[in-house]
Motif scaffolding. Structure first.
Motif, PDB file in Angstrom:
ATOM      1  N   LEU A 108       0.823  -1.208   0.000  1.00 62.47           N
ATOM      2  CA  LEU A 108       0.000   0.000   0.000  1.00 62.47           C
ATOM      3  C   LEU A 108       0.858   1.260   0.000  1.00 62.47           C
ATOM      4  CD1 LEU A 108      -2.828  -1.193   2.402  1.00 62.47           C
ATOM      5  CD2 LEU A 108      -2.781  -1.220  -0.098  1.00 62.47           C
ATOM      6  N   CYS A 109       1.961   1.242   0.714  1.00 64.48           N
ATOM      7  CA  CYS A 109       2.878   2.395   0.659  1.00 64.48           C
ATOM      8  C   CYS A 109       3.452   2.565  -0.746  1.00 64.48           C
ATOM      9  CB  CYS A 109       4.002   2.227   1.666  1.00 64.48           C
ATOM     10  SG  CYS A 109       3.519   2.482   3.393  1.00 64.48           S
ATOM     11  N   GLY A 110       3.692   1.452  -1.436  1.00 62.15           N
ATOM     12  CA  GLY A 110       4.180   1.538  -2.813  1.00 62.15           C
ATOM     13  C   GLY A 110       3.178   2.216  -3.729  1.00 62.15           C
ATOM     14  N   VAL A 111       1.896   1.871  -3.578  1.00 62.82           N
ATOM     15  CA  VAL A 111       0.844   2.506  -4.385  1.00 62.82           C
ATOM     16  C   VAL A 111       0.745   3.996  -4.065  1.00 62.82           C
ATOM     17  CG1 VAL A 111      -1.648   2.596  -4.802  1.00 62.82           C
ATOM     18  CG2 VAL A 111      -0.479   0.383  -4.672  1.00 62.82           C
ATOM     19  N   ALA A 112       0.756   4.332  -2.779  1.00 65.94           N
ATOM     20  CA  ALA A 112       0.657   5.742  -2.379  1.00 65.94           C
ATOM     21  C   ALA A 112       1.856   6.547  -2.862  1.00 65.94           C
ATOM     22  CB  ALA A 112       0.537   5.844  -0.861  1.00 65.94           C
ATOM     23  N   ARG A 140      -8.844  -4.375  -3.633  1.00 65.77           N
ATOM     24  CA  ARG A 140      -9.242  -3.127  -4.296  1.00 65.77           C
ATOM     25  C   ARG A 140      -9.494  -1.989  -3.319  1.00 65.77           C
ATOM     26  NH1 ARG A 140     -13.392  -3.625  -8.978  1.00 65.77           N
ATOM     27  NH2 ARG A 140     -11.468  -4.440  -9.908  1.00 65.77           N
ATOM     28  N   ALA A 141     -10.264  -2.238  -2.255  1.00 68.57           N
ATOM     29  CA  ALA A 141     -10.576  -1.157  -1.316  1.00 68.57           C
ATOM     30  C   ALA A 141      -9.302  -0.607  -0.691  1.00 68.57           C
ATOM     31  CB  ALA A 141     -11.529  -1.655  -0.229  1.00 68.57           C
ATOM     32  N   LEU A 142      -8.354  -1.484  -0.375  1.00 67.78           N
ATOM     33  CA  LEU A 142      -7.104  -1.041   0.251  1.00 67.78           C
ATOM     34  C   LEU A 142      -6.249  -0.267  -0.746  1.00 67.78           C
ATOM     35  CD1 LEU A 142      -8.164  -3.380   2.104  1.00 67.78           C
ATOM     36  CD2 LEU A 142      -5.770  -3.796   2.701  1.00 67.78           C
ATOM     37  N   GLU A 143      -6.147  -0.765  -1.967  1.00 65.67           N
ATOM     38  CA  GLU A 143      -5.303  -0.099  -2.954  1.00 65.67           C
ATOM     39  C   GLU A 143      -5.894   1.242  -3.389  1.00 65.67           C
ATOM     40  OE1 GLU A 143      -3.100  -4.053  -4.816  1.00 65.67           O
ATOM     41  OE2 GLU A 143      -4.670  -3.072  -5.992  1.00 65.67           O
ATOM     42  N   LYS A 144      -7.207   1.316  -3.500  1.00 65.32           N
ATOM     43  CA  LYS A 144      -7.818   2.596  -3.842  1.00 65.32           C
ATOM     44  C   LYS A 144      -7.676   3.592  -2.682  1.00 65.32           C
ATOM     45  CE  LYS A 144     -10.976   1.440  -7.603  1.00 65.32           C
ATOM     46  NZ  LYS A 144     -10.749   2.610  -8.467  1.00 65.32           N
ATOM     47  N   HIS A 145      -7.713   3.108  -1.453  1.00 64.76           N
ATOM     48  CA  HIS A 145      -7.410   3.967  -0.306  1.00 64.76           C
ATOM     49  C   HIS A 145      -5.984   4.494  -0.413  1.00 64.76           C
ATOM     50  CE1 HIS A 145      -6.910   5.320   3.838  1.00 64.76           C
ATOM     51  NE2 HIS A 145      -5.873   4.523   3.933  1.00 64.76           N
ATOM     52  N   ALA A 146      -5.046   3.645  -0.803  1.00 65.65           N
ATOM     53  CA  ALA A 146      -3.650   4.067  -0.940  1.00 65.65           C
ATOM     54  C   ALA A 146      -3.493   5.144  -2.015  1.00 65.65           C
ATOM     55  CB  ALA A 146      -2.773   2.857  -1.266  1.00 65.65           C
ATOM     56  N   HIS A 272      -1.481  -1.469 -10.772  1.00 65.69           N
ATOM     57  CA  HIS A 272      -0.989  -2.724 -11.343  1.00 65.69           C
ATOM     58  C   HIS A 272       0.527  -2.771 -11.483  1.00 65.69           C
ATOM     59  CE1 HIS A 272      -0.024  -1.304 -15.399  1.00 65.69           C
ATOM     60  NE2 HIS A 272      -1.276  -0.936 -15.648  1.00 65.69           N
ATOM     61  N   SER A 273       1.205  -1.641 -11.339  1.00 67.69           N
ATOM     62  CA  SER A 273       2.660  -1.643 -11.535  1.00 67.69           C
ATOM     63  C   SER A 273       3.442  -0.945 -10.427  1.00 67.69           C
ATOM     64  CB  SER A 273       3.005  -0.981 -12.880  1.00 67.69           C
ATOM     65  OG  SER A 273       2.475  -1.734 -13.949  1.00 67.69           O
ATOM     66  N   ALA A 274       2.798  -0.598  -9.334  1.00 67.74           N
ATOM     67  CA  ALA A 274       3.520   0.080  -8.247  1.00 67.74           C
ATOM     68  C   ALA A 274       4.477  -0.900  -7.570  1.00 67.74           C
ATOM     69  CB  ALA A 274       2.539   0.632  -7.220  1.00 67.74           C
ATOM     70  N   PRO A 275       5.757  -0.533  -7.430  1.00 67.81           N
ATOM     71  CA  PRO A 275       6.681  -1.412  -6.708  1.00 67.81           C
ATOM     72  C   PRO A 275       6.404  -1.376  -5.212  1.00 67.81           C
ATOM     73  CG  PRO A 275       7.784   0.629  -7.323  1.00 67.81           C
ATOM     74  CD  PRO A 275       6.420   0.676  -7.946  1.00 67.81           C
ATOM     75  N   VAL A 276       6.602  -2.505  -4.560  1.00 71.35           N
ATOM     76  CA  VAL A 276       6.447  -2.568  -3.106  1.00 71.35           C
ATOM     77  C   VAL A 276       7.517  -1.692  -2.462  1.00 71.35           C
ATOM     78  CG1 VAL A 276       6.626  -4.082  -1.091  1.00 71.35           C
ATOM     79  CG2 VAL A 276       5.406  -4.845  -3.136  1.00 71.35           C
ATOM     80  N   LEU A 277       7.122  -0.877  -1.504  1.00 73.27           N
ATOM     81  CA  LEU A 277       8.085  -0.044  -0.787  1.00 73.27           C
ATOM     82  C   LEU A 277       8.784  -0.895   0.272  1.00 73.27           C
ATOM     83  CD1 LEU A 277       8.826   3.057  -0.845  1.00 73.27           C
ATOM     84  CD2 LEU A 277       7.674   3.155   1.344  1.00 73.27           C
ATOM     85  N   ASP A 278      10.081  -0.733   0.374  1.00 74.42           N
ATOM     86  CA  ASP A 278      10.882  -1.543   1.295  1.00 74.42           C
ATOM     87  C   ASP A 278      10.699  -1.064   2.735  1.00 74.42           C
ATOM     88  OD1 ASP A 278      12.679  -3.258   2.421  1.00 74.42           O
ATOM     89  OD2 ASP A 278      14.450  -2.442   1.444  1.00 74.42           O
ATOM     90  N   ILE A 279      10.030  -1.880   3.533  1.00 74.06           N
ATOM     91  CA  ILE A 279       9.834  -1.596   4.945  1.00 74.06           C
ATOM     92  C   ILE A 279      10.340  -2.780   5.742  1.00 74.06           C
ATOM     93  CG2 ILE A 279       8.118  -1.174   6.764  1.00 74.06           C
ATOM     94  CD1 ILE A 279       6.354   0.113   4.564  1.00 74.06           C
ATOM     95  N   GLY A 280      11.157  -2.504   6.729  1.00 70.70           N
ATOM     96  CA  GLY A 280      11.754  -3.574   7.509  1.00 70.70           C
ATOM     97  C   GLY A 280      11.204  -3.636   8.917  1.00 70.70           C
TER      98      GLY A 280
END
Length: 284
Positions: A108-112, A140-146, A272-280
């Protein structure tokens, strides 16, 4: 914040998928039953926060007595190294929940973050960046929120909340006029109608209907070049119809598209193409 009721089914499905038939056998084998732990969710790269509620919901599902401190809120920008949340919980439960929390938070951070890049690219033009239905099934609901966290706006959520007449609908109906006329006759005054057109000839047909008070509310200009987008804006003039550009949009082209004067630019890549943000996750 996104309502917990929309997130919990996703959390529970993800935990069930991960825990499988026997639960976390690694935690059960290696971690004493009474052990507790503290850890931080920290960003490895800069970005925009979305889905922070996934952390407490995932952890509390397995340890209802866990303590979670959220350091930022959805929509906040952060730098690499920023602490997003701190958790103190039963060690077995937390180690079983961490991957679900990290997977969703990173996604979700990647999409935002990608959405924010598009929004910044068109700043000052008046164009808005919108998502599409090209989302991960079940998310969908989570990604559209992002997308909203990143400063974008949402297109329709599904097939049931707006009419979008695409090229195949037009072909089956026999033309633009026939398709829009059928749609108008079918729905009430609260349902918006959008028509996708693939050239200025179809656009002119739709615009004539708008002038007559029986046209679509939105016209999607699909895969138009910038010159044709600008011409469509010119022909629209002060008529009350929203113009949306779509197709082939990327961070290199989006500014030029926005400068043609369109109102909305829909971008499937946001989801559909947002890379995942690296969170540790770091224990301390």
């Amino acid at each position: 914040m996104l309502p917990d009721a929309l997130i919990l089914p996703v959390i529970r499905a993800a935990l069930a998928e991960d825990l499988g038939r026997a639960g976390d056998v690694t935690a059960a084998a290696c971690i004493p039953e009474s052990a507790r732990m503290r850890a931080r969710f920290a960003a490895r790269k800069p970005g925009v926060l979305a889905g922070i509620a996934c952390v407490p919901l995932a952890v509390l599902e397995l340890d209802p007595k866990a303590s979670i401190a959220l350091k930022l809120k959805d929509g906040d920008a952060f730098e690499a190294g920023a602490v997003l949340a701190e958790v103190e919980a039963d060690a077995r439960a937390f180690l079983s929940a961490e991957r679900t929390a990290l997977n969703l938070l990173g996604r979700l951070c990647g999409v935002a973050t990608l959405t924010r890049s598009y929004v910044e690219a068109v700043a000052g033009t008046g164009a808005r960046i919108a998502d599409t239905r090209k989302t991960t099934p079940g998310l969908r609901a989570l990604e559209k929120h992002a997308v909203r966290c990143g400063g974008g706006v949402n297109h329709r959520f599904g097939l049931d909340d707006a009419i979008l007449i695409k090229d195949n609908h037009v072909v089956v109906c026999g033309g633009v006029v026939e398709a829009v006329t059928a749609a108008r006759a079918h729905v009430g005054h609260l349902m918006k109608i959008e028509l996708e057109v693939d050239g200025l000839d179809q656009f002119d047909q739709a615009l004539t209907m708008v002038a007559e008070g029986r046209g679509p509310d939105v016209i999607m200009l699909d895969n138009f070049n910038n010159a044709d987008l600008a011409e469509a804006v010119r022909r629209r003039g002060d008529q009350r119809v929203v113009l949306e550009a779509s197709g082939g949009v990327n961070l290199t082209t989006v500014r030029g598209i926005a400068e043609t004067g369109v109102d909305v630019i829909s971008v499937g890549a946001l989801t559909h193409s947002a890379p995942v943000l690296d969170i540790g996750l770091d224990a301390f």
